[in-house]
Design a protein around this motif. Structure first.
Motif, PDB file in Angstrom:
ATOM      1  N   ARG A 118       0.826  -1.205   0.000  1.00  0.00           N
ATOM      2  CA  ARG A 118       0.000   0.000   0.000  1.00  0.00           C
ATOM      3  C   ARG A 118       0.862   1.257   0.000  1.00  0.00           C
ATOM      4  N   ALA A 119       1.954   1.226   0.740  1.00  0.00           N
ATOM      5  CA  ALA A 119       2.839   2.395   0.771  1.00  0.00           C
ATOM      6  C   ALA A 119       3.463   2.636  -0.599  1.00  0.00           C
ATOM      7  N   GLU A 120       3.910   1.576  -1.244  1.00  0.00           N
ATOM      8  CA  GLU A 120       4.509   1.740  -2.568  1.00  0.00           C
ATOM      9  C   GLU A 120       3.473   2.177  -3.590  1.00  0.00           C
ATOM     10  N   ARG A 121       2.224   1.666  -3.459  1.00  0.00           N
ATOM     11  CA  ARG A 121       1.163   2.097  -4.375  1.00  0.00           C
ATOM     12  C   ARG A 121       0.857   3.573  -4.187  1.00  0.00           C
ATOM     13  N   HIS A 122       0.836   4.047  -2.946  1.00  0.00           N
ATOM     14  CA  HIS A 122       0.588   5.465  -2.676  1.00  0.00           C
ATOM     15  C   HIS A 122       1.686   6.323  -3.284  1.00  0.00           C
ATOM     16  N   LYS A 123       2.902   5.861  -3.195  1.00  0.00           N
ATOM     17  CA  LYS A 123       4.017   6.619  -3.772  1.00  0.00           C
ATOM     18  C   LYS A 123       3.890   6.697  -5.296  1.00  0.00           C
ATOM     19  N   LYS A 130       2.310  14.217 -10.383  1.00  0.00           N
ATOM     20  CA  LYS A 130       3.365  15.129 -10.840  1.00  0.00           C
ATOM     21  C   LYS A 130       3.809  14.806 -12.259  1.00  0.00           C
ATOM     22  N   ALA A 131       3.357  13.683 -12.778  1.00  0.00           N
ATOM     23  CA  ALA A 131       3.854  13.257 -14.086  1.00  0.00           C
ATOM     24  C   ALA A 131       3.521  14.244 -15.208  1.00  0.00           C
ATOM     25  N   PRO A 132       2.272  14.833 -15.322  1.00  0.00           N
ATOM     26  CA  PRO A 132       2.006  15.760 -16.442  1.00  0.00           C
ATOM     27  C   PRO A 132       2.959  16.952 -16.471  1.00  0.00           C
ATOM     28  N   GLN A 133       3.199  17.545 -15.306  1.00  0.00           N
ATOM     29  CA  GLN A 133       4.113  18.685 -15.244  1.00  0.00           C
ATOM     30  C   GLN A 133       5.518  18.281 -15.679  1.00  0.00           C
ATOM     31  N   ASP A 134       5.952  17.139 -15.174  1.00  0.00           N
ATOM     32  CA  ASP A 134       7.291  16.682 -15.546  1.00  0.00           C
ATOM     33  C   ASP A 134       7.354  16.339 -17.032  1.00  0.00           C
ATOM     34  N   MET A 135       6.260  15.720 -17.547  1.00  0.00           N
ATOM     35  CA  MET A 135       6.251  15.365 -18.961  1.00  0.00           C
ATOM     36  C   MET A 135       6.272  16.617 -19.835  1.00  0.00           C
ATOM     37  N   ALA A 136       5.526  17.702 -19.437  1.00  0.00           N
ATOM     38  CA  ALA A 136       5.515  18.944 -20.223  1.00  0.00           C
ATOM     39  C   ALA A 136       6.908  19.561 -20.277  1.00  0.00           C
ATOM     40  N   LYS A 137       7.546  19.618 -19.118  1.00  0.00           N
ATOM     41  CA  LYS A 137       8.902  20.166 -19.100  1.00  0.00           C
ATOM     42  C   LYS A 137       9.842  19.323 -19.953  1.00  0.00           C
ATOM     43  N   SER A 138       9.732  18.030 -19.807  1.00  0.00           N
ATOM     44  CA  SER A 138      10.618  17.148 -20.568  1.00  0.00           C
ATOM     45  C   SER A 138      10.356  17.285 -22.059  1.00  0.00           C
ATOM     46  N   ALA A 139       9.060  17.437 -22.445  1.00  0.00           N
ATOM     47  CA  ALA A 139       8.735  17.577 -23.868  1.00  0.00           C
ATOM     48  C   ALA A 139       9.296  18.877 -24.424  1.00  0.00           C
ATOM     49  N   ALA A 140       9.150  19.983 -23.633  1.00  0.00           N
ATOM     50  CA  ALA A 140       9.684  21.277 -24.094  1.00  0.00           C
ATOM     51  C   ALA A 140      11.192  21.213 -24.260  1.00  0.00           C
TER      52      ALA A 140
END
Length: 707
Positions: A118-123, A130-140
């Motif tokens: 459960r702890a690993e699933r929560h993480k 946070k993935a969309p923000q990171d993906m946008a930065k990475s794409a730019a």
């Protein structure tokens, strides 16, 4: 009913000259024909029933249900696996199973794993936010870096070609590649959308078919019977236990869900099969599982003789040994005694190579200071199994044999020249000789018991094969005492009891073989006096208890479940002389078979280790007057010289009453009086055959050296 038309007027009338010649009148008659619709309905119903019951219709129905169930079952299995992979359901089931089995240590471990999952699933979920923000930065960053790299390549290309427009050539190539990919996707997407669902359904159907997720009646005959001999898996064992017919066991497994395998230890390869320990839930006794051995074997797709149930040390635990299908019908190979012509034996420290246990490991039996009893039904290999042990002992030159074969079929004939006494025959006279042989063992035992402390004696083995003949013998001696029977007045019974009571302390041992044991032909006190108890196939559980004792049978020993005629040579042993798994009271061994010709060859090797033995085929009466010099010549046989100690032993065997108390001084006195005194050879005192023969020839008959 039918309608008949009857004309009322004949000929035309004035008004109706142009009308028909008759006026119809409906008349109801009494004669009515059967209704055709009823018959048609009956015929139709029969036709429908025939179609429904037809083999082809049933086959089509089974095929339809089977493949539909494959699809539904595959979907259910895939959904269950997906659910288990995304949630903690698997850990919760295992946790409940461990609690139901009373294994709280395992329950704590599964609870810890659940919290960690459960702890690993929560993480992971937080990372997804946070993935969309990171993906946008990475794409730019990636786009800017890629365009810059392409422009740099274009600049280098323009410089090389001296054409400024080549700066954009790499960018245009990338645009063209994207356009081409879009065209390919447009071409493939339509068929993929059309075929994709069918491929998914085919995958679900294949999953359901692989797991046989269909009703049993709808499966083809080969699938219903093809699991015979299938590999043993945890799910198969749990299902077999669940369907055993023990309600508390079935309910406990249902509460565990599909994780009933928590009851099982690891499945270990053990010889020609596998072994697994099963910890039973609370409220289920080991006896309930033992009593259902046949049903358990059938649930495991095995024959009854291919499943063995024993009780290890752990509480509420049964140990299952499950043979590979048909493996127990394969021979185990020849005896090491037949393969290794240099083999010798050691009565004290050695162990006889006797066969293989069910795990496929070599089975070695220690015979040191242990009385032995072997029993079973007729023609199951009892004599061959007992004889194999005696042949190994014969390779120790210190061991002396006195043998009575009360069957008299020549099974022990190869011991002529090895045994000091060899009685062969089934009559009352042979039983009398066998009884006197045992009484001679008793006298030798008592002589040894009265020897100074610390005196070492060579082992003396008395063997009585078909001992039931002796116990059932009706002969009565001159002293009015019967030879047979199971009372204190029986000479054979009392001699056997005396040897059992004190013989092992001075290495005087008794081996008995008997068939079809009962209280009459194998008295309780005699069978309980044996340290090593062995049984081949028997008819009933009560006979198994006579052969091996209650403890062994209660612990899982089941010689009465061996197959008569098919399990020849397979024995169940209760003894501390053989390695038995911890917590068990017996072990099953498949013994090596040594045929008569091979046994004769082994006996020849044993004879070569000895100085030569004169074998007596009868035991003389105790009241006979003996000619000592003639008896000495008899025990010398064909040997040119024999050690004085060996001469004394052979004389004692010949007539315990006359020579049992003789000392080397007595022997020397008789020989010196006859002019055949002992002499030294290689530093040891011996008696020469030539001297004794000359003394017998030259002596005066009136001055015979009688005892």
């Amino acid at each position: 009913m039918t309608e008949n038309v009857v004309p009322l007027f004949k000929g035309p009338t004035p008004d109706t000259a142009s009308t028909p010649a008759s006026v119809p009148l409906t008349v109801v008659t009494d004669k009515a024909e059967p209704a055709r619709p009823v018959r048609a309905f009956v015929r139709g119903r029969r036709a429908v029933a025939g179609v429904v019951k037809h083999d082809k219709t049933r086959t089509v129905a089974r095929v339809t249900v089977r493949h539909g169930a494959y699809l539904v079952g595959g979907t259910r299995i895939a959904a269950r696996r997906a659910w288990d992979g995304r949630t903690g359901a698997r850990y919760q089931r295992l946790l409940r199973a461990a609690e139901a089995a009373g294994n709280y240590e395992a329950a704590g471990e599964w609870e810890e794993r659940l919290h960690r999952f459960r702890a690993e699933r929560h993480k992971r979920r937080m990372d997804l936010l946070k993935a969309p923000q990171d993906m946008a930065k990475s794409a730019a960053y990636g786009t800017a870096t890629g365009i810059g790299a392409l422009i740099a390549v274009g600049v280098a290309l323009a410089i090389a070609t001296k054409d400024p427009w080549d700066v954009f050539t790499p960018l245009m190539a990338l645009v063209e590649l994207v356009r081409l990919l879009v065209v390919i996707v447009q071409m493939v997407w339509g068929p993929l959308v059309a075929v994709g669902p069918w491929l998914a359904l085919a995958g679900l159907w294949a999953l359901g078919r692989h797991q046989a997720a269909a009703p049993q009646w709808s499966l083809p005959a080969t699938a219903r019977t093809g699991d015979a001999g299938a590999p043993i898996t945890p799910s198969i064992v749990v299902t077999a236990l669940r369907d055993l017919g023990v309600a508390p066991l079935r309910n406990a497994i249902k509460e565990m869900g599909d994780a009933g395998a928590a009851m099982l230890g690891p499945i270990r390869i053990a010889g020609c099969g596998v072994e697994v320990d099963v910890t039973l839930p609370s409220g289920v006794s080991t006896n309930e599982v033992q009593a259902r051995r046949k049903k358990l074997a059938e649930n495991l797709s095995r024959h009854e003789h291919e499943v063995f149930i024993t009780i290890p040390e752990a509480a509420r635990t049964v140990r299952l040994w499950i043979a590979d299908s048909g493996a127990l019908d394969e021979p185990i190979g020849p005896s090491p005694l037949a393969l290794d012509e240099t083999m010798t034996a050691d009565y004290i420290k050695g162990r006889a190579p006797w066969g293989q246990d069910l795990r496929g490991d070599a089975a070695f039996l220690s015979l040191y200071q242990r009385h032995l009893l072997i029993t079973g039904l007729s023609n199951q290999g009892k004599t061959a199994a007992l004889r194999a042990l005696a042949l190994w002992l014969a390779l120790d030159r210190r061991v002396e044999f006195r043998i009575a074969d009360l069957k008299g079929a020549g099974d022990w004939a190869m011991f002529d020249g090895l045994a000091t006494v060899l009685i062969q025959g089934p009559t009352d006279d042979h039983v009398i000789d066998a009884t006197e042989m045992l009484e001679g063992l008793v006298e030798e035992m008592e002589h040894r018991l009265q020897a100074p402390p610390g005196t070492k004696f060579d082992p003396l083995i008395g063997i009585v094969d078909e001992a039931q003949v002796a116990f059932m013998c009706p002969a009565v001696g001159d002293d009015k005492r019967p030879y047979g029977g199971s009372k204190a007045t029986s000479r054979y019974f009392m001699a056997a009891r005396k040897i059992h009571n004190q013989g092992r302390a001075v290495d005087v041992l008794l081996y008995e073989g008997t068939q079809d044991p009962t209280d009459q032909n194998l008295p309780k006190l005699v069978r309980e006096g044996a340290h090593t108890r062995i049984s081949l196939a028997l008819g009933t559980e009560s006979q198994a208890r006579m052969a091996l004792g209650d403890k062994a049978v209660d612990g899982g020993a089941a010689p009465h479940l061996l197959r008569q005629g098919l399990d020849k040579g397979t024995v169940v042993i209760a003894s501390d002389g053989i390695k038995i798994p911890a917590g068990q009271a017996s072990i099953t061994v498949r013994t090596h078979y040594i045929d008569t010709d091979t046994a004769t060859q082994i006996a020849d090797r044993a004879r070569a280790l000895r100085d030569g033995i004169t074998t007596l085929t009868t035991t003389p009466g105790d009241g006979e007057e003996r000619d000592a010099l003639a008896d000495i010549a008899t025990v010398l046989g064909d040997n040119p010289r024999v050690l004085t100690a060996d001469v004394l032993k052979r004389l004692t065997t010949l007539s315990p009453a006359t020579y049992g108390a003789w000392t080397p001084g007595d022997l020397k006195r008789v020989l010196e009086d006859a002019g055949a005194e002992p002499y030294k050879s290689d530093g040891r005192m011996v008696v020469g055959r030539e001297r004794v023969a000359r003394a017998l020839t030259n002596r005066d008959t009136d001055g015979s050296a009688s005892a």
